[in-house]
Design a protein around this motif. Structure first.
Motif, PDB file in Angstrom:
ATOM      1  N   GLY A  51     -67.825  50.166 -62.850  1.00  0.00           N
ATOM      2  CA  GLY A  51     -68.106  51.528 -63.268  1.00  0.00           C
ATOM      3  C   GLY A  51     -67.027  52.500 -62.827  1.00  0.00           C
ATOM      4  O   GLY A  51     -65.845  52.303 -63.091  1.00  0.00           O
ATOM      5  N   ARG A  52     -67.426  53.536 -62.114  1.00  0.00           N
ATOM      6  CA  ARG A  52     -66.498  54.574 -61.667  1.00  0.00           C
ATOM      7  C   ARG A  52     -65.679  54.172 -60.449  1.00  0.00           C
ATOM      8  O   ARG A  52     -64.840  54.938 -59.977  1.00  0.00           O
ATOM      9  CB  ARG A  52     -67.277  55.857 -61.364  1.00  0.00           C
ATOM     10  CG  ARG A  52     -67.935  56.475 -62.583  1.00  0.00           C
ATOM     11  CD  ARG A  52     -69.135  57.347 -62.228  1.00  0.00           C
ATOM     12  NE  ARG A  52     -68.768  58.430 -61.342  1.00  0.00           N
ATOM     13  CZ  ARG A  52     -68.410  59.648 -61.747  1.00  0.00           C
ATOM     14  NH1 ARG A  52     -68.365  59.917 -63.042  1.00  0.00           N
ATOM     15  NH2 ARG A  52     -68.118  60.586 -60.883  1.00  0.00           N
ATOM     16  N   ASP A  72     -64.023  46.377 -65.214  1.00  0.00           N
ATOM     17  CA  ASP A  72     -64.937  47.030 -66.149  1.00  0.00           C
ATOM     18  C   ASP A  72     -64.219  47.169 -67.481  1.00  0.00           C
ATOM     19  O   ASP A  72     -62.988  47.201 -67.516  1.00  0.00           O
ATOM     20  CB  ASP A  72     -65.375  48.404 -65.622  1.00  0.00           C
ATOM     21  CG  ASP A  72     -66.736  48.835 -66.145  1.00  0.00           C
ATOM     22  OD1 ASP A  72     -66.844  49.076 -67.367  1.00  0.00           O
ATOM     23  OD2 ASP A  72     -67.693  48.922 -65.358  1.00  0.00           O
ATOM     24  N   LYS A  74     -64.925  49.799 -69.558  1.00  0.00           N
ATOM     25  CA  LYS A  74     -64.911  51.215 -69.913  1.00  0.00           C
ATOM     26  C   LYS A  74     -63.729  51.931 -69.260  1.00  0.00           C
ATOM     27  O   LYS A  74     -63.704  52.162 -68.061  1.00  0.00           O
ATOM     28  CB  LYS A  74     -66.218  51.884 -69.473  1.00  0.00           C
ATOM     29  CG  LYS A  74     -67.468  51.321 -70.139  1.00  0.00           C
ATOM     30  CD  LYS A  74     -67.513  51.666 -71.626  1.00  0.00           C
ATOM     31  CE  LYS A  74     -68.858  51.251 -72.236  1.00  0.00           C
ATOM     32  NZ  LYS A  74     -68.945  51.577 -73.668  1.00  0.00           N
ATOM     33  N   SER A  76     -62.785  55.073 -69.458  1.00  0.00           N
ATOM     34  CA  SER A  76     -63.070  56.387 -68.890  1.00  0.00           C
ATOM     35  C   SER A  76     -63.719  56.277 -67.517  1.00  0.00           C
ATOM     36  O   SER A  76     -63.567  57.165 -66.673  1.00  0.00           O
ATOM     37  CB  SER A  76     -63.972  57.184 -69.840  1.00  0.00           C
ATOM     38  OG  SER A  76     -65.183  56.499 -70.084  1.00  0.00           O
ATOM     39  N   ARG A  77     -64.437  55.173 -67.270  1.00  0.00           N
ATOM     40  CA  ARG A  77     -65.023  54.963 -65.945  1.00  0.00           C
ATOM     41  C   ARG A  77     -63.954  54.518 -64.957  1.00  0.00           C
ATOM     42  O   ARG A  77     -63.874  55.022 -63.836  1.00  0.00           O
ATOM     43  CB  ARG A  77     -66.137  53.913 -66.026  1.00  0.00           C
ATOM     44  CG  ARG A  77     -67.346  54.331 -66.848  1.00  0.00           C
ATOM     45  CD  ARG A  77     -68.350  53.197 -66.932  1.00  0.00           C
ATOM     46  NE  ARG A  77     -69.462  53.518 -67.823  1.00  0.00           N
ATOM     47  CZ  ARG A  77     -70.381  52.644 -68.201  1.00  0.00           C
ATOM     48  NH1 ARG A  77     -70.319  51.393 -67.759  1.00  0.00           N
ATOM     49  NH2 ARG A  77     -71.356  53.010 -69.006  1.00  0.00           N
ATOM     50  N   LYS A  80     -61.758  57.135 -63.210  1.00  0.00           N
ATOM     51  CA  LYS A  80     -62.220  57.861 -62.027  1.00  0.00           C
ATOM     52  C   LYS A  80     -61.768  57.173 -60.752  1.00  0.00           C
ATOM     53  O   LYS A  80     -61.187  57.807 -59.858  1.00  0.00           O
ATOM     54  CB  LYS A  80     -63.750  57.987 -62.054  1.00  0.00           C
ATOM     55  CG  LYS A  80     -64.339  58.687 -60.841  1.00  0.00           C
ATOM     56  CD  LYS A  80     -63.855  60.128 -60.724  1.00  0.00           C
ATOM     57  CE  LYS A  80     -64.527  60.824 -59.545  1.00  0.00           C
ATOM     58  NZ  LYS A  80     -64.042  62.213 -59.379  1.00  0.00           N
TER      59      LYS A  80
END
Length: 219
Positions: A51-52, A72, A74, A76-77, A80
Motif C-alpha cells: 500500500g502506502r 504493490d 498501485k 499512486s500508493r 507515498k
C-alpha cells in the motif's frame, strides 16, 4: 486520470527507489537486489501488498543493517512510501511495482530473508481462494524465494481469512508454525512489528477489530 496521479507517476519514474516497468533495472533485478539496488549485502525483507508503504518505511527507519522492499501494483500508493523515504534520506528501502502473482519474476531462490503479508484483501468467496495471498498457490511461490529458516509473517483483521490461513499452514508438513494469536496487541508477539502501525491497521483497531498474527517458516 487526475493531474495529481500523473505527477505522482512521473515522480515514480524519476525516483531510483521505485523499480517498475520501463526502467532497465526492472528486467535485470531478479537475484541482483543487493548489487543493483542497494549496493550492499544486507538481508532483504519484503512486504507484500504494501500500500502506502508505512510499514516498509517504518522498518527501514529502525534497521539500517537490512534492506526493505514493498511490493504493490498501485503506483499512486507506492509514491507515498517512495516520497517519504526520499525526503527522509532513507536508502535501505525500495518499492517494486508489480502484481504479486509475478513475484518470482523479480526474486531469485533464497533471495528473501523475511516476508511480511500485512492486511491483504481477504477474497472471501470460495471461488476466489486462489487469489488469497496465503493460498497454496502463493505459498508454493514463496517457498523457494525465502532463505532457509526465513520467516513468513502474516497480519490481518479478517477472522475468516486468518482461520483459513492458520488451518492451511498447520495442515502442511513443509511449514512450521512458530506462533499465532487472535489478539496481537495482547500477545507475547506484540513487539514483532516494532510498534509500526499502518493507517488501515489503526482504523481497524479503532473499530474494535482484534488484529490476528502468525509467523511460520518452511521446513
Amino acid at each position: 486520470m487526475s493531474r495529481k496521479k500523473l505527477v505522482r507517476f512521473k515522480q515514480n519514474e524519476e525516483n531510483p527507489n521505485v523499480v517498475q516497468d520501463g526502467k532497465p533495472i526492472f528486467e535485470t533485478i531478479k537475484g541482483n537486489w543487493n548489487t543493483q539496488q542497494f549496493q550492499n549485502e544486507h538481508p532483504i525483507v519484503v512486504e507484500l501488498a504494501c500500500g502506502r508503504g508505512e510499514f516498509t518505511v517504518g522498518l527501514a527507519r529502525q534497521f539500517s543493517d537490512q534492506n526493505f522492499i514493498g511490493v504493490d501494483i498501485k503506483g499512486s500508493r507506492i509514491w507515498k512510501g517512495s516520497s517519504t523515504a526520499t525526503a527522509e534520506g532513507i536508502h535501505n528501502v525500495a518499492f517494486l511495482r508489480t502484481q504479486i502473482e509475478l513475484l518470482d519474476r523479480f526474486f531469485a531462490e533464497d533471495e528473501i530473508a523475511e516476508l511480511w503479508i500485512t492486511f491483504p484483501d481477504p477474497f472471501p468467496r470460495d471461488g476466489d481462494e486462489k487469489r488469497r495471498l496465503t493460498s497454496p498457490r502463493f505459498l508454493e511461490m514463496y517457498k523457494p524465494l525465502l532463505k532457509s529458516e526465513g520467516i513468513l509473517h502474516f497480519k490481518t483483521d479478517n477472522t475468516d481469512l486468518f482461520n483459513y490461513s492458520l488451518e492451511l499452514f498447520q495442515s502442511r508438513t513443509d511449514i512450521e508454525v512458530l506462533g499465532f494469536t487472535h489478539d496481537f496487541y495482547q500477545s507475547e508477539w506484540k513487539d514483532d512489528h516494532f510498534g509500526i502501525q499502518t493507517r488501515y491497521e489503526k482504523m481497524f483497531s479503532e473499530k474494535g477489530e482484534k488484529i490476528k498474527y502468525l509467523k511460520c517458516r518452511f521446513i
